[in-house]
Write an enzyme that holds these catalytic residues in place. Structure first.
Site, PDB file in Angstrom:
ATOM      1  N   GLU A   1     -13.962 -28.766  17.785  1.00 32.90           N
ATOM      2  CA  GLU A   1     -14.275 -29.083  16.499  1.00 32.90           C
ATOM      3  C   GLU A   1     -13.970 -30.369  15.835  1.00 32.90           C
ATOM      4  OE1 GLU A   1     -17.634 -28.240  15.257  1.00 32.90           O
ATOM      5  OE2 GLU A   1     -16.791 -26.197  15.174  1.00 32.90           O
TER       6      GLU A   1
ATOM      7  N   THR B   1     -14.172 -33.094  17.526  1.00 32.62           N
ATOM      8  CA  THR B   1     -13.480 -33.864  18.381  1.00 32.62           C
ATOM      9  C   THR B   1     -14.497 -35.040  19.047  1.00 32.62           C
ATOM     10  OG1 THR B   1     -13.927 -32.358  19.935  1.00 32.62           O
ATOM     11  CG2 THR B   1     -11.590 -32.329  19.359  1.00 32.62           C
TER      12      THR B   1
ATOM     13  N   SER C   1     -26.418 -26.603  13.035  1.00 32.21           N
ATOM     14  CA  SER C   1     -27.097 -27.912  13.155  1.00 32.21           C
ATOM     15  C   SER C   1     -28.405 -27.939  13.052  1.00 32.21           C
ATOM     16  CB  SER C   1     -26.478 -28.521  14.474  1.00 32.21           C
ATOM     17  OG  SER C   1     -26.718 -30.056  14.309  1.00 32.21           O
ATOM     18  N   SER C   2     -28.959 -27.423  11.960  1.00 30.68           N
ATOM     19  CA  SER C   2     -30.610 -27.429  11.752  1.00 30.68           C
ATOM     20  C   SER C   2     -30.892 -28.873  11.863  1.00 30.68           C
ATOM     21  CB  SER C   2     -30.874 -26.672  10.638  1.00 30.68           C
ATOM     22  OG  SER C   2     -30.132 -27.165   9.497  1.00 30.68           O
ATOM     23  N   SER C   3     -30.003 -29.855  11.129  1.00 29.27           N
ATOM     24  CA  SER C   3     -30.636 -31.108  11.128  1.00 29.27           C
ATOM     25  C   SER C   3     -30.671 -31.928  12.451  1.00 29.27           C
ATOM     26  CB  SER C   3     -29.594 -32.003  10.333  1.00 29.27           C
ATOM     27  OG  SER C   3     -28.219 -31.805  11.041  1.00 29.27           O
TER      28      SER C   3
ATOM     29  N   ASP D   1     -24.009 -32.574  18.379  1.00 29.77           N
ATOM     30  CA  ASP D   1     -25.291 -31.661  18.148  1.00 29.77           C
ATOM     31  C   ASP D   1     -26.575 -31.874  18.920  1.00 29.77           C
ATOM     32  OD1 ASP D   1     -23.083 -30.587  16.543  1.00 29.77           O
ATOM     33  OD2 ASP D   1     -23.958 -31.644  14.591  1.00 29.77           O
TER      34      ASP D   1
ATOM     35  N   TYR E   1     -16.918 -34.885   5.470  1.00 31.74           N
ATOM     36  CA  TYR E   1     -16.942 -35.184   6.900  1.00 31.74           C
ATOM     37  C   TYR E   1     -16.533 -36.922   7.300  1.00 31.74           C
ATOM     38  CZ  TYR E   1     -19.370 -35.199  11.608  1.00 31.74           C
ATOM     39  OH  TYR E   1     -19.534 -35.076  12.734  1.00 31.74           O
TER      40      TYR E   1
END
Length: 383
Positions: free
Chosen positions: A31, A33, A123-125, A169, A219
Site C-alpha cells: 500500500e 508503494t 477503486s471505483s474511480s 489501480d 493522499y
C-alpha cells in the site's frame, strides 16, 4: 431533449451496441508503494461497474447517465465543460485524454450502472475510468491496447480529478485474471500472475462507511513527503532515483538531514516493499499464516508510520485478532476510511461479521457493511 427525457431515453432503450464490465480491485499487500515505484500485489475482483455504449448519430454531442447518482451529464466534444458533480470529472478526464490520442471520437451515449461500493477502497474511480476508456476505444475503433488504456486513465486521474495516484489501480482493473493476484513492479511495469488458492479461507472486506476524499490533501501530501525524503537521499547517493533503490541503512544514514515525519514515511515504504516480496513467496508456498502476519505488520506501518489509518479502521483490525480463524487483517486503499481486508475461514464469516458489526456500532454508532471478493478477470466487453 431535456435532461429528464434524456434520462428516460438512456435508461429504457435496448439499442446499446455492447457493455463494458470494469472491475474494482483489492490490494493484498503493498500500500502506497506504487507511486514510489515499488512493489504491489493487487487483484481485480468479481464486482464491476457496467457501462453500455452506443453511437448516437451526432458528431459532437455526448450523454452519460449514472444510475447510481441518478444524474445525466450532457456535453459537447469541442467544448468540454467544467464538471458540476465529482463523477463528471472522470468523464471529462477520460474523454480529454482520448481526444489527445485520436480525432475519431464522435457523439455517444453511455449508461452507467455500478455494483461497486463508493469510498470503500476498491477503486471505483479507476474502474470507471478504465471502463469508459475501453468502451470508447471499442465504439470508435481507436486501436488502443491495454497499456494505453491503463496509462491514459491514470493521466485522467492526475489531470482532472487531482489525485496523484500510481499505476496500480488502473493496471489491476484492466489486466486482472481469475483466481490470481498480480505481482507488479511499478518501476519497470513487469508483472507476474500469482495463483491464489486460499480455500477454505476467503477474502472478506469490512467497510467502515467513513467518507474520505483522497484528493483533498492526505493522499497527495504523503506523496510529497516521500519525494522530499528522496531529494535528501539523492544528494548523498548518486545511483538513487526512487525509494526502490534505498535500503533501510541508507535511509538511517540520512535521518538527521530530513524531517522526522518524512523519515517515517520513507521508512514505511522501504519496509513495505520488502513485505510484498515476502508475501509473494508466502503465497507461492501456500503459507497463509505468514501472509496474514505480513498483513498485520502492514497495517501497523500504515497506522503508525504512514499515518493514513483512522480510529474506525484501527478498531476493526484490532477486533479481528479475537477470531482465531482469521489469519490477517489490514486497512486497504488510500486510507482515511474505506475497508479492511481480511483473510478468514469461510465457516467463520457469518458469526464474525455479526460480532464485529455489533461491536463497531457500539463504539462508533455507524453501521458496518461487508462483502466477500474473489480474484477475477480484468475489464472485458460483452455484446
Amino acid at each position: 431533449m431535456d435532461n429528464s427525457l434524456y434520462k428516460k431515453h438512456l435508461a429504457n432503450s435496448n439499442t446499446y451496441e455492447f457493455t463494458v464490465h470494469s472491475p474494482g480491485r483489492i490490494n493484498l499487500i503493498g500500500e502506497h508503494t506504487d507511486y514510489n515505484n515499488g512493489f504491489v500485489l493487487p487483484a481485480a475482483i468479481d464486482k464491476t461497474i457496467d457501462l453500455r455504449f452506443r453511437r448516437n448519430g451526432s458528431s459532437n454531442e455526448c450523454c452519460v447517465y449514472s444510475k447510481q447518482y441518478n444524474s445525466t451529464f450532457i456535453f459537447k466534444l469541442d467544448e468540454l465543460p467544467e464538471a458540476q458533480n465529482p463523477w463528471e470529472r472522470f468523464v471529462i478526464g477520460v474523454v480529454s485524454e482520448l481526444k489527445e490520442l485520436s480525432e475519431s471520437i464522435k457523439g455517444f451515449d453511455c449508461f452507467v450502472d455500478s455494483y461497486l461500493p463508493i469510498g470503500s477502497g476498491v477503486s471505483s474511480s479507476a474502474a470507471f475510468e478504465c471502463g469508459l476508456a475501453t468502451g470508447l476505444n471499442e465504439l470508435f475503433e481507436l486501436g488502443l491496447n491495454e497499456w494505453d488504456i491503463i496509462k491514459l486513465s491514470q493521466r485522467a486521474e492526475h489531470n482532472f480529478v487531482g489525485t496523484q495516484c500510481g499505476i496500480m489501480d488502473q493496471f489491476a482493473s484492466v489486466l486482472g485474471k481469475v483466481d490470481h493476484a498480480m505481482f507488479l513492479d511499478c518501476k519497470t511495469l513487469e508483472f507476474e500472475y500469482i495463483p491464489m488458492s486460499i480455500r477454505p479461507y476467503c477474502l472478506l472486506l469490512l467497510n467502515t462507511n467513513v467518507d474520505h476524499e483522497l484528493s483533498s490533501g492526505g493522499y497527495n501530501n504523503r506523496r510529497n513527503e516521500c519525494e522530499a525524503g528522496l531529494d535528501v537521499l539523492k544528494e548523498h547517493f548518486e545511483h538513487v532515483s526512487t525509494l526502490r533503490d534505498v535500503t533501510k541503512e541508507m535511509l538511517d544514514s540520512c535521518a538527521e538531514r530530513m524531517d522526522s515525519t518524512v523519515y517515517k514515511r520513507c521508512s514505511y515504504v522501504i519496509e513495505e516493499n520488502q513485505r510484498v516480496l515476502e508475501a509473494v513467496e508466502a503465497l507461492k508456498n501456500d503459507d497463509l499464516g505468514k501472509f496474514g502476519d505480513l498483513m498485520y505488520k502492514t497495517h501497523t506501518g500504515l497506522s503508525e508510520k504512514y499515518e493514513v489509518s483512522c480510529p474506525e479502521l484501527d478498531f476493526l483490525v484490532e477486533f479481528s485478532r479475537t477470531e482465531s480463524r482469521l489469519l490477517g487483517s489490514r486497512m486497504m486503499g488510500g486510507g482515511f476510511g474505506g475497508c479492511t481486508l481480511n483473510i478468514i475461514h469461510s465457516d467463520a464469516v457469518e458469526s464474525f461479521v455479526q460480532d464485529i458489526s455489533k461491536a463497531y456500532y457500539e463504539q462508533f454508532k455507524i453501521q458496518l457493511s461487508s462483502f466477500q471478493a474473489v480474484p477475477s478477470k480484468g475489464t472485458y466487453v460483452t455484446k
